[in-house]
Design an enzyme around this catalytic site. Structure first.
Site, PDB file in Angstrom:
ATOM      1  N   THR A   1       0.861  -1.181   0.000  1.00 23.08           N
ATOM      2  CA  THR A   1       0.000   0.000   0.000  1.00 23.08           C
ATOM      3  C   THR A   1       0.899   1.233   0.000  1.00 23.08           C
ATOM      4  OG1 THR A   1      -0.176   0.015   2.415  1.00 23.08           O
ATOM      5  CG2 THR A   1      -1.841  -1.220   1.189  1.00 23.08           C
TER       6      THR A   1
ATOM      7  N   THR B   1       1.229   4.338   1.448  1.00 24.38           N
ATOM      8  CA  THR B   1       1.832   4.939   2.639  1.00 24.38           C
ATOM      9  C   THR B   1       2.776   3.964   3.324  1.00 24.38           C
ATOM     10  OG1 THR B   1      -0.100   6.353   2.964  1.00 24.38           O
ATOM     11  CG2 THR B   1       1.345   6.044   4.851  1.00 24.38           C
ATOM     12  N   CYS B   2       2.379   2.701   3.386  1.00 17.20           N
ATOM     13  CA  CYS B   2       3.239   1.687   4.001  1.00 17.20           C
ATOM     14  C   CYS B   2       4.564   1.580   3.264  1.00 17.20           C
ATOM     15  CB  CYS B   2       2.542   0.327   4.002  1.00 17.20           C
ATOM     16  SG  CYS B   2       0.963   0.278   4.879  1.00 17.20           S
ATOM     17  N   GLN B   3       4.490   1.529   1.952  1.00 20.27           N
ATOM     18  CA  GLN B   3       5.685   1.281   1.151  1.00 20.27           C
ATOM     19  C   GLN B   3       6.571   2.511   1.019  1.00 20.27           C
ATOM     20  OE1 GLN B   3       4.820  -0.526  -2.608  1.00 20.27           O
ATOM     21  NE2 GLN B   3       6.951  -0.900  -3.113  1.00 20.27           N
TER      22      GLN B   3
END
Length: 212
Positions: free
Chosen positions: A98, A100-102
């Site tokens: 995703t 923001t996660c990445q």
């Protein structure tokens, strides 16, 4: 003639609310359609119903396991022995790949920040994602950050046991909220809980470094 006019007037007056009701019924579906994305986003950003884990607590271990992918396939990770006898920074992302996660959350614990955490006595940095071990392994290879151990909580059982789940609805079902913890021998010494899937850097690597 006056009587007929009066009847016509009252008949029209009685029909007017019905006409307005039909008009409202016609407009309402469009209004509902226009608010669906906002409602869906609000549901996705809703915080977990409970947040039970706190500083001083021992990590929950009963009946839950994390997963990793080894040479022989998926392997369970027993939580109690995994965190025993070492200092660990553990953080959670709602899901691999995703945006923001990445791009933001996961990298905040890598590189120079990972070195800074190790300099403060951290033995291991662990990321927990609500994904199966195959997805976690693929994500780890793409990110190319051997300084971070990635473990899968495929059905969110572990984050649920801490009260840190977030219901993303049609966007992804039950996932983890964003959080980070400093854990010493299985005991939570520092806990930075976002309270939902949003990212405000509270659960990020720089904030952890500043508070150790």
């Amino acid at each position: 003639m006056a009587f007929v006019s009066a009847v016509a007037f009252f008949t029209a007056a009685r029909r007017a609310p019905a006409l307005c009701a039909r008009s409202s019924a016609f407009v309402a579906p469009a209004a509902r359609r226009s608010t669906l994305p906002r409602r869906a986003f609000a549901a996705a950003a809703a915080p977990p119903t409970t947040m039970t884990i706190k500083e001083g607590d021992t990590l929950p271990v009963d009946g839950v396991k994390l997963m990793t992918l080894g040479a022989d396939g998926p392997s369970p990770v027993d939580i109690a022995p995994y965190f025993k006898g070492k200092k660990t920074v553990v953080f959670a992302i709602p899901g691999c790949f995703t945006s923001t996660c990445q791009k933001s959350h996961f990298p905040s614990f890598a590189g120079d920040n990972a070195a800074a955490l190790k300099a403060k006595g951290v033995d291991e940095i662990v990321c927990v994602a609500v994904n199966d071990p195959f997805v976690c392994d693929a994500f780890a290879k793409v990110m190319n950050t051997p300084e971070i151990t990635l473990l899968g909580d495929g059905n969110a059982a572990w984050v649920k046991s801490m009260g840190l789940e977030a219901d993303l609805g049609a966007f992804g079902g039950i996932r983890s909220s964003r959080w980070s913890m400093y854990v010493d021998d299985g005991v939570v010494k520092k806990a930075f809980l976002e309270g939902g899937p949003g990212y405000t850097n509270i659960s990020g690597g720089a904030h952890m470094i500043e508070n150790l």
